[in-house]
Design a protein around this motif. Sequence first.
Motif, PDB file in Angstrom:
ATOM      1  N   GLU A 174       0.826  -1.205   0.000  1.00 55.02           N
ATOM      2  CA  GLU A 174       0.000   0.000   0.000  1.00 55.02           C
ATOM      3  C   GLU A 174       0.866   1.263   0.000  1.00 55.02           C
ATOM      4  OE1 GLU A 174      -2.184  -3.425   1.483  1.00 55.02           O
ATOM      5  OE2 GLU A 174      -0.319  -2.479   2.184  1.00 55.02           O
ATOM      6  N   THR A 175       1.926   1.257   0.817  1.00 54.99           N
ATOM      7  CA  THR A 175       2.796   2.427   0.885  1.00 54.99           C
ATOM      8  C   THR A 175       3.568   2.613  -0.408  1.00 54.99           C
ATOM      9  OG1 THR A 175       3.046   2.128   3.272  1.00 54.99           O
ATOM     10  CG2 THR A 175       4.668   3.510   2.174  1.00 54.99           C
ATOM     11  N   VAL A 176       4.072   1.511  -0.956  1.00 54.22           N
ATOM     12  CA  VAL A 176       4.807   1.587  -2.218  1.00 54.22           C
ATOM     13  C   VAL A 176       3.889   2.072  -3.331  1.00 54.22           C
ATOM     14  CG1 VAL A 176       6.097   0.269  -3.931  1.00 54.22           C
ATOM     15  CG2 VAL A 176       6.442  -0.193  -1.508  1.00 54.22           C
ATOM     16  N   GLN A 177       2.652   1.581  -3.331  1.00 59.45           N
ATOM     17  CA  GLN A 177       1.671   2.017  -4.328  1.00 59.45           C
ATOM     18  C   GLN A 177       1.430   3.521  -4.217  1.00 59.45           C
ATOM     19  OE1 GLN A 177      -0.529  -0.026  -6.649  1.00 59.45           O
ATOM     20  NE2 GLN A 177      -0.532   2.077  -7.423  1.00 59.45           N
ATOM     21  N   GLU A 178       1.306   4.015  -2.988  1.00 61.50           N
ATOM     22  CA  GLU A 178       1.063   5.445  -2.778  1.00 61.50           C
ATOM     23  C   GLU A 178       2.224   6.281  -3.304  1.00 61.50           C
ATOM     24  OE1 GLU A 178       0.272   8.576   0.932  1.00 61.50           O
ATOM     25  OE2 GLU A 178       0.291   6.404   1.277  1.00 61.50           O
ATOM     26  N   ALA A 179       3.460   5.853  -3.009  1.00 55.79           N
ATOM     27  CA  ALA A 179       4.630   6.600  -3.477  1.00 55.79           C
ATOM     28  C   ALA A 179       4.726   6.571  -4.999  1.00 55.79           C
ATOM     29  CB  ALA A 179       5.900   6.024  -2.844  1.00 55.79           C
ATOM     30  N   LEU A 180       4.454   5.406  -5.601  1.00 56.91           N
ATOM     31  CA  LEU A 180       4.515   5.303  -7.056  1.00 56.91           C
ATOM     32  C   LEU A 180       3.424   6.146  -7.704  1.00 56.91           C
ATOM     33  CD1 LEU A 180       5.803   4.105  -9.548  1.00 56.91           C
ATOM     34  CD2 LEU A 180       4.314   2.106  -9.302  1.00 56.91           C
ATOM     35  N   ASP A 181       2.224   6.139  -7.136  1.00 56.67           N
ATOM     36  CA  ASP A 181       1.139   6.957  -7.679  1.00 56.67           C
ATOM     37  C   ASP A 181       1.501   8.440  -7.640  1.00 56.67           C
ATOM     38  OD1 ASP A 181      -0.366   4.774  -8.278  1.00 56.67           O
ATOM     39  OD2 ASP A 181      -1.735   4.958  -6.580  1.00 56.67           O
ATOM     40  N   ALA A 182       2.180   8.857  -6.551  1.00 55.17           N
ATOM     41  CA  ALA A 182       2.605  10.257  -6.455  1.00 55.17           C
ATOM     42  C   ALA A 182       3.606  10.585  -7.548  1.00 55.17           C
ATOM     43  CB  ALA A 182       3.215  10.524  -5.077  1.00 55.17           C
TER      44      ALA A 182
ATOM     45  N   MET B  60      13.445  12.957  -6.286  1.00 49.45           N
ATOM     46  CA  MET B  60      13.408  11.517  -6.047  1.00 49.45           C
ATOM     47  C   MET B  60      12.223  10.879  -6.759  1.00 49.45           C
ATOM     48  SD  MET B  60      16.073  10.817  -4.266  1.00 49.45           S
ATOM     49  CE  MET B  60      15.879   9.316  -3.340  1.00 49.45           C
ATOM     50  N   ARG B  61      11.097  11.572  -6.776  1.00 52.68           N
ATOM     51  CA  ARG B  61       9.932  11.041  -7.490  1.00 52.68           C
ATOM     52  C   ARG B  61      10.180  10.998  -8.989  1.00 52.68           C
ATOM     53  NH1 ARG B  61       5.905  14.322  -3.565  1.00 52.68           N
ATOM     54  NH2 ARG B  61       5.517  12.652  -2.047  1.00 52.68           N
ATOM     55  N   GLN B  62      10.901  11.992  -9.501  1.00 48.30           N
ATOM     56  CA  GLN B  62      11.253  11.957 -10.916  1.00 48.30           C
ATOM     57  C   GLN B  62      12.179  10.783 -11.202  1.00 48.30           C
ATOM     58  OE1 GLN B  62      10.080  13.903 -13.504  1.00 48.30           O
ATOM     59  NE2 GLN B  62      11.165  12.325 -14.698  1.00 48.30           N
ATOM     60  N   GLN B  63      13.106  10.505 -10.280  1.00 50.11           N
ATOM     61  CA  GLN B  63      13.982   9.353 -10.442  1.00 50.11           C
ATOM     62  C   GLN B  63      13.172   8.061 -10.426  1.00 50.11           C
ATOM     63  OE1 GLN B  63      17.674   9.307 -10.593  1.00 50.11           O
ATOM     64  NE2 GLN B  63      17.013   7.344 -11.414  1.00 50.11           N
TER      65      GLN B  63
ATOM     66  N   GLY C 218      17.937  -3.548  -5.714  1.00 54.09           N
ATOM     67  CA  GLY C 218      18.341  -3.249  -4.347  1.00 54.09           C
ATOM     68  C   GLY C 218      18.607  -1.768  -4.157  1.00 54.09           C
ATOM     69  N   GLU C 219      19.217  -1.146  -5.161  1.00 52.21           N
ATOM     70  CA  GLU C 219      19.504   0.277  -5.079  1.00 52.21           C
ATOM     71  C   GLU C 219      18.234   1.110  -5.173  1.00 52.21           C
ATOM     72  OE1 GLU C 219      22.203   0.479  -8.277  1.00 52.21           O
ATOM     73  OE2 GLU C 219      23.873  -0.380  -7.142  1.00 52.21           O
ATOM     74  N   VAL C 220      17.311   0.681  -6.020  1.00 51.51           N
ATOM     75  CA  VAL C 220      16.042   1.407  -6.125  1.00 51.51           C
ATOM     76  C   VAL C 220      15.254   1.279  -4.827  1.00 51.51           C
ATOM     77  CG1 VAL C 220      13.895   1.642  -7.411  1.00 51.51           C
ATOM     78  CG2 VAL C 220      15.978   1.060  -8.613  1.00 51.51           C
ATOM     79  N   LYS C 221      15.343   0.117  -4.169  1.00 46.42           N
ATOM     80  CA  LYS C 221      14.681  -0.042  -2.871  1.00 46.42           C
ATOM     81  C   LYS C 221      15.229   0.948  -1.860  1.00 46.42           C
ATOM     82  CE  LYS C 221      13.709  -4.988  -3.387  1.00 46.42           C
ATOM     83  NZ  LYS C 221      14.055  -6.355  -2.919  1.00 46.42           N
ATOM     84  N   GLU C 222      16.554   1.110  -1.834  1.00 47.40           N
ATOM     85  CA  GLU C 222      17.146   2.057  -0.901  1.00 47.40           C
ATOM     86  C   GLU C 222      16.702   3.473  -1.234  1.00 47.40           C
ATOM     87  OE1 GLU C 222      18.537   1.313   1.767  1.00 47.40           O
ATOM     88  OE2 GLU C 222      18.639  -0.838   1.350  1.00 47.40           O
ATOM     89  N   MET C 223      16.564   3.797  -2.518  1.00 53.94           N
ATOM     90  CA  MET C 223      16.070   5.099  -2.912  1.00 53.94           C
ATOM     91  C   MET C 223      14.643   5.290  -2.411  1.00 53.94           C
ATOM     92  SD  MET C 223      15.425   6.668  -6.686  1.00 53.94           S
ATOM     93  CE  MET C 223      13.903   5.731  -6.783  1.00 53.94           C
TER      94      MET C 223
END
Length: 220
Positions: free
Chosen positions: A47-55, A170-173, A207-212
């Motif tokens: 749910e949290t990952v979905q929210e960040a991706l939607d943003a 970060m969202r653009q990345q 793994g790097e994208v997860k840390e981002m």
Amino acid sequence: MSFLISANRLFSLTQSHRLRKLIQGKFSVQALTSATTAPYFCDLSSETVQEALDAALAETDYLSDWDEERESFIRQFLEGPGVVHWKPTVHAELAMIIAMVKGEIKHVFPYIGVSKPSCIMCSHYIHAFNKVTQKNIATKGSHGKAYPGWFWPSLPGRDGELRPVFLGRMRQQLLDDFKHHAETLRRLSDSSVGSGDPRWEFGQTMGEVKEMFKAILSAH
């Protein structure tokens, strides 16, 4: 070993007619105290990952007809309920910026020399810092990698301006990484490659994208 490498680089400067003026005068060494940090928890639920991706995908063409790609992208991040970093650290470049803002470092060039390129979070932070403060601090660039335990450097009076600019970068990345993921999936589906477990290359490792992703969440 690190000292020998640094000494050799300084010696090389003395042999350069163009750069030897950089080392004329006195050198001083100033040790900076480690910035205070605190443990933090990153919620990596779907749910949290979905929210960040939607943003990150807001106001783009990816919200309506890319559900399969979004679900595939989100699945790469799931590590259970979350991750705790007990001993996060403020990276050296950002510790120097804090010291500079506080007046602990004076009479310096607007260039931070480090032993290797900056991580992706530090790079985005420095760009955000420059935009907010109208500074022009530079480093030797970024290798695009992310590291666990990265910590937001607190700058009272500036954090309120820095966070939205940093999160925007970060969202653009995140959007760029999603586009790369989605386009790769579509190329695979359009190709004649047989069935199996396809592999694809990302601009960064997952793994790097997860840390981002954790940096995005911890910066809120």
